[in-house]
Write a protein that holds these residues in place. Structure first.
Motif, PDB file in Angstrom:
ATOM      1  N   ASN A 468       0.786  -1.239   0.000  1.00 44.48           N
ATOM      2  CA  ASN A 468       0.000   0.000   0.000  1.00 44.48           C
ATOM      3  C   ASN A 468       0.814   1.283   0.000  1.00 44.48           C
ATOM      4  O   ASN A 468       0.262   2.369  -0.082  1.00 44.48           O
ATOM      5  N   ALA A 469       2.107   1.195   0.124  1.00 43.27           N
ATOM      6  CA  ALA A 469       3.017   2.326  -0.083  1.00 43.27           C
ATOM      7  C   ALA A 469       2.812   3.484   0.888  1.00 43.27           C
ATOM      8  O   ALA A 469       2.994   4.636   0.514  1.00 43.27           O
ATOM      9  N   CYS A 470       2.459   3.187   2.132  1.00 42.94           N
ATOM     10  CA  CYS A 470       2.317   4.273   3.115  1.00 42.94           C
ATOM     11  C   CYS A 470       3.634   5.014   3.320  1.00 42.94           C
ATOM     12  O   CYS A 470       3.631   6.186   3.680  1.00 42.94           O
ATOM     13  N   ALA A 471       4.758   4.357   3.125  1.00 41.08           N
ATOM     14  CA  ALA A 471       6.060   5.015   3.221  1.00 41.08           C
ATOM     15  C   ALA A 471       6.652   5.305   1.842  1.00 41.08           C
ATOM     16  O   ALA A 471       7.858   5.465   1.697  1.00 41.08           O
ATOM     17  N   ARG A 472       5.779   5.351   0.818  1.00 40.88           N
ATOM     18  CA  ARG A 472       6.166   5.824  -0.523  1.00 40.88           C
ATOM     19  C   ARG A 472       7.198   4.927  -1.200  1.00 40.88           C
ATOM     20  O   ARG A 472       8.251   5.388  -1.654  1.00 40.88           O
ATOM     21  N   THR A 473       6.880   3.663  -1.317  1.00 44.46           N
ATOM     22  CA  THR A 473       7.790   2.702  -1.939  1.00 44.46           C
ATOM     23  C   THR A 473       8.316   3.155  -3.282  1.00 44.46           C
ATOM     24  O   THR A 473       9.509   3.081  -3.564  1.00 44.46           O
ATOM     25  N   GLN A 474       7.397   3.613  -4.143  1.00 47.09           N
ATOM     26  CA  GLN A 474       7.738   3.802  -5.552  1.00 47.09           C
ATOM     27  C   GLN A 474       8.547   5.057  -5.833  1.00 47.09           C
ATOM     28  O   GLN A 474       9.048   5.230  -6.940  1.00 47.09           O
ATOM     29  N   VAL A 475       8.671   5.968  -4.863  1.00 46.28           N
ATOM     30  CA  VAL A 475       9.379   7.215  -5.136  1.00 46.28           C
ATOM     31  C   VAL A 475      10.630   7.349  -4.275  1.00 46.28           C
ATOM     32  O   VAL A 475      11.059   8.458  -3.945  1.00 46.28           O
ATOM     33  N   ALA A 476      11.232   6.223  -3.932  1.00 45.44           N
ATOM     34  CA  ALA A 476      12.510   6.215  -3.220  1.00 45.44           C
ATOM     35  C   ALA A 476      13.595   5.685  -4.151  1.00 45.44           C
ATOM     36  O   ALA A 476      13.322   4.963  -5.104  1.00 45.44           O
ATOM     37  N   ASP A 477      14.839   6.058  -3.867  1.00 47.94           N
ATOM     38  CA  ASP A 477      15.951   5.429  -4.585  1.00 47.94           C
ATOM     39  C   ASP A 477      15.898   3.917  -4.415  1.00 47.94           C
ATOM     40  O   ASP A 477      16.040   3.158  -5.366  1.00 47.94           O
ATOM     41  N   ILE A 478      15.696   3.488  -3.168  1.00 49.73           N
ATOM     42  CA  ILE A 478      15.514   2.075  -2.870  1.00 49.73           C
ATOM     43  C   ILE A 478      14.186   1.930  -2.142  1.00 49.73           C
ATOM     44  O   ILE A 478      14.056   2.302  -0.977  1.00 49.73           O
ATOM     45  N   GLY A 479      13.177   1.450  -2.844  1.00 49.68           N
ATOM     46  CA  GLY A 479      11.868   1.231  -2.250  1.00 49.68           C
ATOM     47  C   GLY A 479      11.690  -0.235  -1.928  1.00 49.68           C
ATOM     48  O   GLY A 479      11.908  -1.109  -2.780  1.00 49.68           O
ATOM     49  N   LEU A 480      11.299  -0.534  -0.700  1.00 53.74           N
ATOM     50  CA  LEU A 480      11.209  -1.911  -0.232  1.00 53.74           C
ATOM     51  C   LEU A 480       9.761  -2.240   0.115  1.00 53.74           C
ATOM     52  O   LEU A 480       9.210  -1.694   1.069  1.00 53.74           O
ATOM     53  N   ASN A 491      12.680 -21.870   2.244  1.00 53.64           N
ATOM     54  CA  ASN A 491      11.649 -21.563   3.233  1.00 53.64           C
ATOM     55  C   ASN A 491      11.064 -20.175   2.981  1.00 53.64           C
ATOM     56  O   ASN A 491      11.780 -19.243   2.597  1.00 53.64           O
ATOM     57  N   GLN A 492       9.767 -20.015   3.235  1.00 55.92           N
ATOM     58  CA  GLN A 492       9.154 -18.698   3.138  1.00 55.92           C
ATOM     59  C   GLN A 492       9.470 -17.893   4.388  1.00 55.92           C
ATOM     60  O   GLN A 492       9.376 -18.397   5.505  1.00 55.92           O
ATOM     61  N   THR A 493       9.846 -16.642   4.167  1.00 54.61           N
ATOM     62  CA  THR A 493      10.248 -15.785   5.271  1.00 54.61           C
ATOM     63  C   THR A 493       9.937 -14.335   4.928  1.00 54.61           C
ATOM     64  O   THR A 493       9.612 -14.017   3.780  1.00 54.61           O
ATOM     65  N   GLU A 494      10.024 -13.471   5.908  1.00 56.76           N
ATOM     66  CA  GLU A 494       9.796 -12.052   5.650  1.00 56.76           C
ATOM     67  C   GLU A 494      10.852 -11.508   4.701  1.00 56.76           C
ATOM     68  O   GLU A 494      12.041 -11.841   4.816  1.00 56.76           O
ATOM     69  N   GLY A 495      10.419 -10.670   3.793  1.00 54.33           N
ATOM     70  CA  GLY A 495      11.359 -10.077   2.848  1.00 54.33           C
ATOM     71  C   GLY A 495      10.741  -8.903   2.120  1.00 54.33           C
ATOM     72  O   GLY A 495       9.679  -8.396   2.512  1.00 54.33           O
ATOM     73  N   PHE A 496      11.405  -8.475   1.057  1.00 53.24           N
ATOM     74  CA  PHE A 496      10.971  -7.280   0.336  1.00 53.24           C
ATOM     75  C   PHE A 496      11.177  -7.452  -1.163  1.00 53.24           C
ATOM     76  O   PHE A 496      12.208  -7.969  -1.603  1.00 53.24           O
ATOM     77  N   GLN A 497      10.205  -7.003  -1.922  1.00 53.65           N
ATOM     78  CA  GLN A 497      10.428  -6.758  -3.331  1.00 53.65           C
ATOM     79  C   GLN A 497      11.066  -5.387  -3.456  1.00 53.65           C
ATOM     80  O   GLN A 497      10.691  -4.455  -2.756  1.00 53.65           O
ATOM     81  N   VAL A 498      12.020  -5.242  -4.389  1.00 53.17           N
ATOM     82  CA  VAL A 498      12.828  -4.030  -4.469  1.00 53.17           C
ATOM     83  C   VAL A 498      12.414  -3.184  -5.670  1.00 53.17           C
ATOM     84  O   VAL A 498      12.295  -3.678  -6.789  1.00 53.17           O
ATOM     85  N   HIS A 499      12.180  -1.898  -5.429  1.00 56.24           N
ATOM     86  CA  HIS A 499      11.989  -0.895  -6.472  1.00 56.24           C
ATOM     87  C   HIS A 499      13.235  -0.007  -6.465  1.00 56.24           C
ATOM     88  O   HIS A 499      13.680   0.435  -5.394  1.00 56.24           O
ATOM     89  N   LEU A 500      13.773   0.307  -7.622  1.00 50.79           N
ATOM     90  CA  LEU A 500      15.025   1.062  -7.693  1.00 50.79           C
ATOM     91  C   LEU A 500      14.893   2.314  -8.556  1.00 50.79           C
ATOM     92  O   LEU A 500      14.339   2.270  -9.661  1.00 50.79           O
ATOM     93  N   GLY A 501      15.431   3.435  -8.041  1.00 45.31           N
ATOM     94  CA  GLY A 501      15.568   4.638  -8.848  1.00 45.31           C
ATOM     95  C   GLY A 501      14.350   5.528  -8.912  1.00 45.31           C
ATOM     96  O   GLY A 501      14.230   6.338  -9.837  1.00 45.31           O
ATOM     97  N   GLY A 502      13.451   5.430  -7.937  1.00 45.50           N
ATOM     98  CA  GLY A 502      12.304   6.332  -7.920  1.00 45.50           C
ATOM     99  C   GLY A 502      12.654   7.658  -7.281  1.00 45.50           C
ATOM    100  O   GLY A 502      13.686   7.812  -6.623  1.00 45.50           O
ATOM    101  N   GLY A 503      11.788   8.638  -7.463  1.00 47.68           N
ATOM    102  CA  GLY A 503      12.000   9.933  -6.833  1.00 47.68           C
ATOM    103  C   GLY A 503      10.964  10.934  -7.283  1.00 47.68           C
ATOM    104  O   GLY A 503      10.311  10.755  -8.315  1.00 47.68           O
TER     105      GLY A 503
END
Length: 574
Positions: A468-480, A491-503
């Motif tokens: 839901n991007a409450c911390a603005r995933t898509q507009v960060a240099d590194i969005g997690l 094994n399934q574990t907590e993690g992040f999909q990475v968005h790169l180069g937003g701003g």
């Protein structure tokens, strides 16, 4: 403009089909989903009376389900996540299985403005009734946790006694109005937008004709471009007209979440005194023409995308303002973002000091001590920023304050990692979250400060617990973006999909852009510091020169090059 129509019957309604998108202006008043039914049944603002008369006396079990999971939001209350429920069950369990018998309470702080009496009131409420919790959000609110419904009426009383409230801090209504944290003191400001924010909040927050919007409605008013104006439903930014002088440039249709869209200029110039009139006219247009059939298409950005700004401006002028707007120039933007961290001189010769907690996390005790420090240094007011930071205004001896803030965990000379890292609430309290965020962000900052201490960097990192991007995933240099991923052992574990180069537009002097989302580029939460270090070192080794920014490097790097930085590019669900 005077709005004489009742909330459910907007002016000039016309019938164009019985259902459609559920637009009131086309006579489509039949609720098309459960949320719309709840709002039609009763103005959500009226739930306060039941809180004070019934729920506070009979406890959590007495709260009606539609009030609990919908209407209470109009008074800043969300049930928080029951401890011990892992992220894999977030989208599986029913709301009553996810929620605890405690609430997150959001205190709206329009423009981020707090005097010391208000700051102390929030601190006292935190200590007395919220187990000392307090988080600064990226919309200048303060969020408290562990709040019991039995204590809510007294909390409201104490907040309202000092001029604060939780009214419409959540819900399908006008949320907090974001403003410049240095409004009225910055030497670079030609117009102080504070009077407009004050008029908007005094006249329209809690107005029952605006309490049933299609969806949440986020707005901002600032002369300085020190707010994330491109991701608001409506924003006003300072602009100088060649004939009329300083005024404001309206932007419409921004928003993030799972379908991000940057706002567009309306192409108009609005004098300061007309900002509230234009604000409420756009709000009423959204109320009447906004889509209500599907919740995931109910934000203003979808209407702007379908109509275009030219049509929206035409309808705004002809049906709501009943007059044309003046055409205006685009604002002049600085070459770099304005986050106001450090010691800065005010226009009156005094100073303000901007300090960074880690990812917005503070506490009631910290806020109380902050009030004492501010008062001891001659200040009577503080400001919150839309980047989870704190400013103390009107200081005459900033050097002394910097040291005392540091002892409090508020750093006025932060590392670039502390300065540029934000995080949402995460799985600790949020029912929508999949992963933990605040502690992950704190660990990440500490590790990168240690591992990359010798490098001068300007890389933003935004940590989100869900899509839901409450911390603005898509507009960060590194969005997690938090999700479950598969680790090296399968094994399934907590993690992040990475968005790169937003701003946003202010970074690097370029237009706003969303980060690249590369399939398979993910990291486990445990490996996150390793991943960001590896990515950063790849940037330092691969940039063409010292002036090439992280955004520029990620834009020209190949997918293979970027994927090779992943610690473990596993394919988890989501």
């Amino acid at each position: 403009m005077t709005d004489t129509a009742p909330a459910s019957r907007p002016p000039r309604a016309r019938r164009e089909g019985s259902h459609g998108e559920g637009q009131w202006a086309h006579g489509q008043h039949e609720p098309l989903n459960r949320n719309e039914e709840i709002k039609k049944d009763e103005d959500p603002l009226r739930v306060r009376e039941r809180v004070e008369r019934i729920y506070a006396h009979h406890g959590f079990a007495s709260i009606e389900p539609d009030d609990l999971r919908s209407r209470l939001r109009w008074w800043g209350l969300y049930t928080q996540r029951r401890p011990g429920i892992d992220g894999g069950r977030t989208a599986v369990l029913a709301p009553e299985e996810l929620e605890d018998e405690y609430f997150m309470l959001r205190v709206r702080i329009d423009g981020g403005r707090l005097d010391l009496r208000q700051l102390r009131a929030v601190a006292d409420i935190s200590v007395r009734w919220a187990r000392g919790t307090a988080d600064i959000t990226d919309r200048q609110n303060i969020q408290l946790h562990w709040v019991r419904v039995e204590d809510v009426p007294e909390i409201w009383r104490r907040l309202e006694a000092v001029g604060l409230s939780t009214t419409e801090a959540c819900g399908d209504c006008p949320r907090v109005v974001v403003g410049s944290p240095v409004a009225g003191v910055s030497a670079d400001e030609l117009l102080d937008a504070t009077p407009a924010i004050e008029e908007i909040t005094a006249r329209y927050i809690g107005d029952p004709t605006l309490s049933n919007l299609p969806r949440k409605y986020k707005t901002a008013v600032s002369w300085l471009p020190d707010i994330p104006y491109e991701i608001n439903d409506l924003a006003f930014l300072g602009s100088v007209h060649p004939e009329h002088g300083p005024g404001f440039d309206p932007w419409v249709g921004g928003g993030l979440s799972t379908a991000p869209r940057l706002a567009e200029r309306l192409g108009a110039w609005v004098p300061l005194e007309d900002v509230p009139e234009v604000w409420v006219a756009v709000t009423r247009l959204f109320r009447d023409y906004g889509y209500r059939r599907l919740r995931n298409r109910a934000r203003l950005k979808y209407l702007v995308a379908d109509w275009g700004v030219e049509r929206l401006r035409k309808v705004l002028e002809e049906e709501y303002l009943r007059r044309p707007l003046t055409d205006g120039p685009a604002p002049v933007l600085p070459p770099a973002p304005l986050d106001h961290i450090g010691v800065r001189r005010q226009r009156d010769g005094r100073y303000f000091v901007g300090a960074a907690p880690v990812a917005g996390r503070v506490s009631g005790a910290v806020l109380a001590r902050l009030a004492d420090l501010a008062e001891a240094h001659g200040s009577t007011r503080v400001r919150l920023t839309p980047y989870q930071k704190i400013l103390v205004l009107d200081v005459t001896d900033p050097a002394s304050l910097v040291g005392e803030l540091r002892a409090l965990g508020l750093e006025a000379e932060p590392s670039s990692w502390r300065r540029n890292t934000m995080a949402c609430t995460g799985i600790e309290y949020c029912k929508l979250a999949i992963v933990e965020t605040k502690e992950r962000a704190a660990t990440l900052v500490a590790e990168l400060e240690r591992r990359l201490a010798e490098e001068a960097l300007d890389i933003t990192v935004n940590v989100n617990g869900c899509p839901n991007a409450c911390a603005r995933t898509q507009v960060a240099d590194i969005g997690l973006k938090g999700q479950l991923v598969t680790d090296a052992d399968g094994n399934q574990t907590e993690g992040f999909q990475v968005h790169l180069g937003g701003g946003l537009a202010l970074r690097d002097g370029a237009d706003g852009r969303f980060g690249r989302k590369l399939r398979g580029l993910k990291t486990t939460a445990a490996e996150l510091p390793d991943y960001v270090e590896r990515l950063t070192r790849a940037y330092l080794a691969g940039r063409e020169n010292e002036n090439e920014t992280f955004t520029e490097w990620t834009a020209r790097a190949t997918e293979d090059e970027l994927k090779q930085t992943g610690v473990h590019p596993g394919e988890g669900p989501g």
